[in-house]
Scaffold this motif. Structure first.
Motif, PDB file in Angstrom:
ATOM      1  N   UNK A  98      19.392  25.854  45.776  1.00 38.03           N
ATOM      2  CA  UNK A  98      19.747  26.697  44.627  1.00 38.03           C
ATOM      3  C   UNK A  98      21.112  26.286  44.097  1.00 38.03           C
ATOM      4  N   UNK A  99      21.239  26.251  42.772  1.00 33.77           N
ATOM      5  CA  UNK A  99      22.518  26.013  42.113  1.00 33.77           C
ATOM      6  C   UNK A  99      22.905  27.327  41.457  1.00 33.77           C
ATOM      7  N   UNK A 100      23.937  27.982  42.004  1.00 38.59           N
ATOM      8  CA  UNK A 100      24.237  29.347  41.571  1.00 38.59           C
ATOM      9  C   UNK A 100      25.736  29.587  41.448  1.00 38.59           C
ATOM     10  N   UNK A 101      26.070  30.788  40.969  1.00 38.22           N
ATOM     11  CA  UNK A 101      27.443  31.099  40.587  1.00 38.22           C
ATOM     12  C   UNK A 101      28.230  31.861  41.654  1.00 38.22           C
ATOM     13  N   UNK A 102      27.756  31.900  42.875  1.00 38.15           N
ATOM     14  CA  UNK A 102      28.483  32.688  43.867  1.00 38.15           C
ATOM     15  C   UNK A 102      28.389  32.037  45.241  1.00 38.15           C
TER      16      UNK A 102
ATOM     17  N   UNK B 194      24.562  42.829  35.489  1.00 36.15           N
ATOM     18  CA  UNK B 194      25.066  43.223  36.814  1.00 36.15           C
ATOM     19  C   UNK B 194      23.983  43.042  37.871  1.00 36.15           C
ATOM     20  N   UNK B 195      22.738  43.334  37.520  1.00 33.18           N
ATOM     21  CA  UNK B 195      21.634  43.180  38.467  1.00 33.18           C
ATOM     22  C   UNK B 195      21.339  41.710  38.736  1.00 33.18           C
ATOM     23  N   UNK B 196      21.422  40.887  37.689  1.00 33.27           N
ATOM     24  CA  UNK B 196      21.098  39.474  37.838  1.00 33.27           C
ATOM     25  C   UNK B 196      22.110  38.707  38.658  1.00 33.27           C
ATOM     26  N   UNK B 197      23.380  39.050  38.546  1.00 30.49           N
ATOM     27  CA  UNK B 197      24.425  38.388  39.324  1.00 30.49           C
ATOM     28  C   UNK B 197      25.578  39.364  39.498  1.00 30.49           C
TER      29      UNK B 197
ATOM     30  N   UNK C 219      29.184  39.263  37.453  1.00 34.45           N
ATOM     31  CA  UNK C 219      29.504  40.388  36.568  1.00 34.45           C
ATOM     32  C   UNK C 219      30.836  41.018  36.978  1.00 34.45           C
ATOM     33  N   UNK C 220      30.983  41.261  38.283  1.00 29.50           N
ATOM     34  CA  UNK C 220      32.208  41.886  38.785  1.00 29.50           C
ATOM     35  C   UNK C 220      33.430  41.010  38.547  1.00 29.50           C
ATOM     36  N   UNK C 221      33.265  39.679  38.633  1.00 25.73           N
ATOM     37  CA  UNK C 221      34.402  38.789  38.433  1.00 25.73           C
ATOM     38  C   UNK C 221      34.952  38.887  37.017  1.00 25.73           C
ATOM     39  N   UNK C 222      34.063  38.956  36.023  1.00 20.02           N
ATOM     40  CA  UNK C 222      34.526  39.032  34.636  1.00 20.02           C
ATOM     41  C   UNK C 222      35.179  40.386  34.372  1.00 20.02           C
ATOM     42  N   UNK C 223      34.570  41.441  34.916  1.00 18.94           N
ATOM     43  CA  UNK C 223      35.197  42.765  34.788  1.00 18.94           C
ATOM     44  C   UNK C 223      36.583  42.755  35.435  1.00 18.94           C
ATOM     45  N   UNK C 224      36.710  42.133  36.597  1.00 16.41           N
ATOM     46  CA  UNK C 224      38.008  42.064  37.291  1.00 16.41           C
ATOM     47  C   UNK C 224      39.029  41.273  36.486  1.00 16.41           C
ATOM     48  N   UNK C 225      38.589  40.189  35.838  1.00 19.17           N
ATOM     49  CA  UNK C 225      39.506  39.407  35.005  1.00 19.17           C
ATOM     50  C   UNK C 225      40.097  40.291  33.908  1.00 19.17           C
ATOM     51  N   UNK C 226      39.230  41.077  33.278  1.00 19.18           N
ATOM     52  CA  UNK C 226      39.713  41.968  32.213  1.00 19.18           C
ATOM     53  C   UNK C 226      40.655  43.029  32.779  1.00 19.18           C
ATOM     54  N   UNK C 227      40.291  43.617  33.913  1.00 18.96           N
ATOM     55  CA  UNK C 227      41.132  44.660  34.498  1.00 18.96           C
ATOM     56  C   UNK C 227      42.485  44.127  34.919  1.00 18.96           C
TER      57      UNK C 227
END
Length: 293
Positions: free
Chosen positions: A144-148, A196-199, A203-211
């Motif tokens: 698998x090639x994935x983002x996490x 958020x369900x898909x990854x 999802x949390x990483x982008x929200x954290x960047x904004x926060x």
């Protein structure tokens, strides 16, 4: 009956001479005679006539010969195929990938691998990161090639590449005139994010960047694939923060700008089951071109 008995039979059936057959098999004559006697006892028929004129096949031996040789050939082919599979020369590789991999040269990687291993069937399927993790656990994917890299204990991974995040804006958006977009300038904008369900990790990483830069993104829409996110932005439904690879997607109406800040980059990992066969996986990873993902 053992395969060593069949090999002894095949050699003697061709040579019709115990001494030459034993030499061919790199053994002495007495063990060869014992092996033939054991084979005949197992078959329940006399396979060779032995007399002062020499050695010759009986009618039963003639009938037995074709099947015995076919069994030996099948066993040899099975051994060759097993070695080829272990070496990654034949077989089937089930590969999952996130959409950004297509923009980072996945097609060239696949072509390079197939050129080296033309007898390997590669089955590719685009899935978000969480779906790929689930498919690996169900043994439906080999790689698998994935983002996490936050994976269950049954899975292992290695990093492939990292790239910066970019602001993704509708064409004509006021911030699109900037060379670099401060994150704070997006604080009041409707956001389109990866599901958020898909990854959940991504999802949390982008929200954290904004926060980390003083705001929580106002979520307007979610997409299960990054190209869906970029397409929704292109239609003027909001803004987003996406991996740089999607600047190459060529979606009309979407504008990409570097961020004024430098958040932790977007990363892609290769993941697999720890108990999986490494043959094809190792060969595929080794075939990755330097310019690819």
């Amino acid at each position: 009956m053992e395969f060593r008995h069949l090999r002894c039979f095949a050699a003697l059936a061709e040579e019709l001479h115990f001494g030459r057959a034993a030499q061919r098999l790199a053994m002495s004559q007495p063990p060869l005679s014992v092996a033939i006697q054991q084979l005949e006892a197992s078959v329940g028929a006399r396979l060779f006539e032995r007399d002062s004129k020499g050695v010759r096949l009986t009618a039963a031996g003639q009938a037995f010969r074709a099947s015995a040789l076919a069994l030996l050939e099948g066993a040899d082919q099975a051994c060759v195929r097993a070695r080829e599979v272990q070496a990654g020369e034949v077989g089937r590789l089930r590969l999952g990938f996130v959409g950004s991999a297509l923009q980072r040269g996945l097609a060239a990687w696949l072509q390079a691998f197939q050129a080296r291993h033309p007898r390997v069937q590669v089955v590719v399927v685009e899935l978000n990161s969480q779906d790929q993790i689930d498919a690996l656990l169900r043994e439906e994917l080999d790689l698998a090639l994935l983002h996490t890299d936050r994976l269950p204990p049954a899975l292992a991974c290695q990093p492939l590449y990292a790239e910066p995040f970019l602001a993704c804006l509708p064409q004509g958006h006021p911030e699109a005139r900037r060379r670099r977009v401060p994150l704070a300038a997006l604080a009041d904008q409707p956001f389109i994010l990866f599901s958020r369900k898909g990854s959940p990790d991504y999802h949390a990483r982008i929200v954290d960047i904004c926060r980390q830069h003083g705001f929580t993104p106002r979520l307007q829409h979610e997409g299960r694939h990054w190209l869906s996110v970029v397409s929704l932005v292109a239609q003027g439904l909001g803004v987003s923060i996406v991996p740089a690879a999607f600047e190459r997607a060529g979606i009309q109406g979407a504008v990409f700008r570097p961020l004024a800040e430098t958040p932790e980059p977007s990363a892609v990992f290769a993941a697999w089951r720890r108990d999986g066969d490494p043959g094809l996986r190792t060969q595929f990873l080794a075939a990755r071109p330097a310019s690819s993902v």
